[in-house]
Each structure stands twice: as C-alpha cells, then as structure tokens.
Design an enzyme around this catalytic site. Sequence first.
Site, PDB file in Angstrom:
ATOM      1  N   LYS A  84     125.461  10.895  57.650  1.00 53.10           N
ATOM      2  CA  LYS A  84     126.019  12.031  58.383  1.00 53.10           C
ATOM      3  C   LYS A  84     127.538  12.039  58.221  1.00 53.10           C
ATOM      4  O   LYS A  84     128.197  11.010  58.421  1.00 53.10           O
ATOM      5  CB  LYS A  84     125.658  11.922  59.869  1.00 53.10           C
ATOM      6  CG  LYS A  84     124.183  12.081  60.130  1.00 53.10           C
ATOM      7  CD  LYS A  84     123.841  11.733  61.559  1.00 53.10           C
ATOM      8  CE  LYS A  84     124.087  12.888  62.505  1.00 53.10           C
ATOM      9  NZ  LYS A  84     123.666  12.528  63.887  1.00 53.10           N
TER      10      LYS A  84
HETATM   11  C1  E4P Z   1     121.870  14.272  66.308  1.00 50.26           C
HETATM   12  O1  E4P Z   1     121.901  13.461  65.485  1.00 50.26           O
HETATM   13  C2  E4P Z   1     122.973  14.600  67.242  1.00 50.26           C
HETATM   14  O2  E4P Z   1     124.034  13.723  67.092  1.00 50.26           O
HETATM   15  C3  E4P Z   1     122.427  14.613  68.646  1.00 50.26           C
HETATM   16  O3  E4P Z   1     121.246  15.393  68.655  1.00 50.26           O
HETATM   17  C4  E4P Z   1     123.413  15.122  69.683  1.00 50.26           C
HETATM   18  O4  E4P Z   1     122.737  15.270  70.902  1.00 50.26           O
HETATM   19  P1  E4P Z   1     123.491  15.486  72.278  1.00 50.26           P
HETATM   20  O5  E4P Z   1     124.152  16.822  72.257  1.00 50.26           O
HETATM   21  O6  E4P Z   1     122.381  15.440  73.298  1.00 50.26           O
HETATM   22  O7  E4P Z   1     124.454  14.356  72.434  1.00 50.26           O
END
Ligand code: E4P
Length: 217
Positions: A84
């Site tokens: 990522k």
């Molecule tokens: C996925 O990899 C994202 O980082 C994650 O879904 C973020 O979720 P949040 O908004 O609940 O922190």
Amino acid sequence: MEIYLDTAHVADIAKAVKTGCISGVTTNPTIVSREGTPLRQCITAIAAVDPALTILVEAVSPTAKELIDEAHRLAELAAHVVVKLPMTPHGLAAARSLSRAGIRTTVTLVFGLTQAIAASCAGAEYIAPFVGRLDDMNMGGLALVRSIKETFRAQAVGTKIIAASIRSCQAVADLFTAGCDVVTMPAAIFWKMLEHPLTEAGLLQFEKDWKTVPGTL
Ligand code: E4P
C-alpha cells in the site's frame, strides 16, 4: 468479487478463513499497532494461516526512493504481498516504478475521483477509497465509488477497486453491487454478513422435523 478482512488479529483471521470466503487481509499502521508485535512477525503469522491469502501491507517512508526500497522489503515478507502506497506525489511515483518492477501495489487513502484517476494512470493495481471515513463526514462514500467505477469502465482501465473503511453490512452489499472488486471489512461485519433470522428459524424447524423422520442414513 473478493472479501478481505481488515485486521491483523491472527485469531480472527484464522476463524474467518475457515469459512472459505476470505481471499485476503488488509493492514495499515494503525491496525498493526493494535497487535503489539513487530511488522515482520505480524505478516508472517497471517501468511501462516493460509499461504494463499493476499496480504496488503503499508509502506510509510517519506520519499519515493525510500518507499520503493521499503516496498521491495515488504514484498519479501510473504508470497502474496500487495504494497500500500499513500495517495501523494511520492506514493504515485513509487507506484509507477514498482509496477514496472513487477511489485503489486495499492494506492491507499483515496477520497476523490481525480485521486483515483491519478493512481490508475500511475499503474497501481488497486485503489482503496475509504468509504466509511467519507460517510462519517456525510460526504458520500458510495457515490464516490460509483463514479470511480463508471470512469474506469468508460476508460477501459483494469485498475481494481478495493473498498475500505467499512462500517456496515449494507455498505458491503452496496459496494459489491456498485462493482467493487474487493471489499475489506472488520471481522465483526464479516460474521454479520452471514446471518439472517430466517436462516436460523429454518434450521430450527428442519432440526425439529428431522427428528420425526424414521430410520437412519
Ligand atoms: C484498509 O486497509 C484501510 O486502511 C481501513 O479500512 C481504514 O479503516 P478505518 O477508516 O475504519 O480506520
């Protein structure tokens, strides 16, 4: 259509993987910090649950060059790592270089259509719109995903959409209907997806009636 779990908690992953529905796991620095273990140990333990899992791991370096170096190290952690990268000019530059080097990437923290377009043009395999965080601000997470999907379709680009930041089963259903390739969700939402009161009632009735059937199999 693939379901990923948005957690690094190995016990939760192992339990859900047993259902046969889970193709991958997404992590981010916040998610990893909750486990209190070093990143390498965390990712190795997830991969040991099922070596076929796709595992998304976030690179956090401040420059494109350092993101690229970090991504090479992260890609070595397990068989199916997708790195990522942040939705920044450095993250996009890294995505371009890494995609040419054959390293799989997701551009994360996507909150707008033009960001999604830029990430696709930079060669990212996935883009990750944070649906729940937009909805938290009444900014239309689902509407954004629909417009990204429509644009990618109109342009015939293969960039996949992994919808993240999920808050409800309804969001999961709507996002798959909108054409998301992957929806990543907390374990609690995954288990809720499987439930329906009529399924439970039906099972109870079948169990009761089966007892009245004479003989054995
Ligand atoms: C996925 O990899 C994202 O980082 C994650 O879904 C973020 O979720 P949040 O908004 O609940 O922190």
